[in-house]
Design an enzyme around this catalytic site. Structure first.
Site, mmCIF file in Angstrom:
data_model
loop_
_atom_site.group_PDB
_atom_site.id
_atom_site.type_symbol
_atom_site.label_atom_id
_atom_site.label_comp_id
_atom_site.label_asym_id
_atom_site.label_seq_id
_atom_site.Cartn_x
_atom_site.Cartn_y
_atom_site.Cartn_z
ATOM 1 N N LYS A 15 50.595 50.926 -5.617
ATOM 2 C CA LYS A 15 50.313 52.334 -5.913
ATOM 3 C C LYS A 15 51.415 53.266 -5.435
ATOM 4 O O LYS A 15 51.693 54.285 -6.056
ATOM 5 C CB LYS A 15 48.962 52.751 -5.328
ATOM 6 N N ARG A 92 39.795 56.152 0.878
ATOM 7 C CA ARG A 92 39.628 54.764 1.288
ATOM 8 C C ARG A 92 38.230 54.457 1.803
ATOM 9 O O ARG A 92 37.885 53.301 2.018
ATOM 10 C CB ARG A 92 40.670 54.418 2.351
ATOM 11 N N ARG A 129 56.641 41.984 2.605
ATOM 12 C CA ARG A 129 57.221 43.328 2.692
ATOM 13 C C ARG A 129 58.047 43.505 3.968
ATOM 14 O O ARG A 129 57.685 43.010 5.027
ATOM 15 C CB ARG A 129 56.130 44.401 2.652
ATOM 16 N N ARG A 158 56.318 45.628 9.279
ATOM 17 C CA ARG A 158 55.437 46.600 9.923
ATOM 18 C C ARG A 158 54.266 45.887 10.583
ATOM 19 O O ARG A 158 53.820 44.832 10.132
ATOM 20 C CB ARG A 158 54.909 47.613 8.899
ATOM 21 N N ARG A 169 42.982 44.577 6.861
ATOM 22 C CA ARG A 169 43.110 45.703 5.929
ATOM 23 C C ARG A 169 42.401 45.425 4.609
ATOM 24 O O ARG A 169 41.720 46.292 4.054
ATOM 25 C CB ARG A 169 44.586 46.019 5.665
#
Length: 226
Positions: A15, A92, A129, A158, A169
């Site tokens: 997104k 969320r 990532r 991260r 998550r």
């Protein structure tokens, strides 16, 4: 009327990339709550210190801290009023949606898109990532890495992209997704699901078609509806 667009999707759904492209194409302001919250953490403010601990665990920032304070303040800036905005992952949980409706940030003229991507695909995307702490750029070990060795050397993973945080998550997202969308649907805010698999260009084509249909419809509506 400046566009008001909310793009939702699980962590790693793409997104952010799609929002950036839409912002460039249509001139609206791309606002990522993740970026806003990380900036708050970096600032060292009392709110940022609280957010740092929450985000490192892969949990959600409480609505009264995130949406009602940090995000609302950002939306009050002139560029959002003049150019419109593209919201990157705001709703969320149920409390987020209730707040967005309460303050009139989201209404029946808002385009709401939900990117649908299988969990296994999201895990693969997130695990690979890498983040550039100097300029905030996001790369991926499998298909998008910088050519400059100096940049590669400073890339980090991260805290919220580690395997444990990723699964947390995704568990949180899947648990909260439908309850987050329910308040929007109850007041007739249309939520359009878009297939988020495939290349970036393929997903962008689907989103742009939805965008065109939505705003064509708004442009033909009665003035008082707009």
């Amino acid at each position: 009327m400046p566009p008001h667009v909310l793009l939702l999707g699980g962590p790693g759904s793409g997104k952010g990339t799609q929002c950036e492209q839409l912002a460039t194409k249509y001139g609206a302001v791309h606002i990522s709550t993740g970026d806003l919250y990380r900036a708050e953490v970096k600032s060292g403010s009392p709110e940022g210190l609280i957010m740092a601990d929450i985000m490192a665990k892969g949990a959600l920032v409480p609505d009264e801290l995130g949406t009602q304070r940090v995000l609302k303040k950002r939306l009050e800036q002139p560029d959002c009023a003049e150019n419109g905005w593209i919201g990157d992952g705001w709703a969320r949980e149920e409390a987020n949606s209730v707040t967005l409706l309460k303050y009139g940030i989201v209404n029946t003229s808002t385009l709401v898109i939900s990117l649908e991507v299988p969990r296994a695909t999201l895990i693969k995307r997130l695990a690979g990532r890498r983040y550039d702490p100097e300029d905030g750029s996001i790369y991926h070990v499998d298909y998008k890495m910088p050519s400059d060795p100096a940049i590669v050397a400073r890339l980090v993973q991260r805290d919220d992209d580690t395997p444990a945080a990723v699964n947390t998550r995704l568990d949180v997202y899947e648990k909260q997704k439908e309850t987050a969308l329910t308040p929007l649907r109850q007041v007739n805010v249309q939520v359009t699901e878009v297939d988020g698999t495939g290349t970036t260009a393929e997903v962008a084509e689907r989103i742009n078609q939805v965008w065109k249909e939505h705003f064509d419809k708004l442009s033909k509506a009665e003035p008082d509806f707009q």
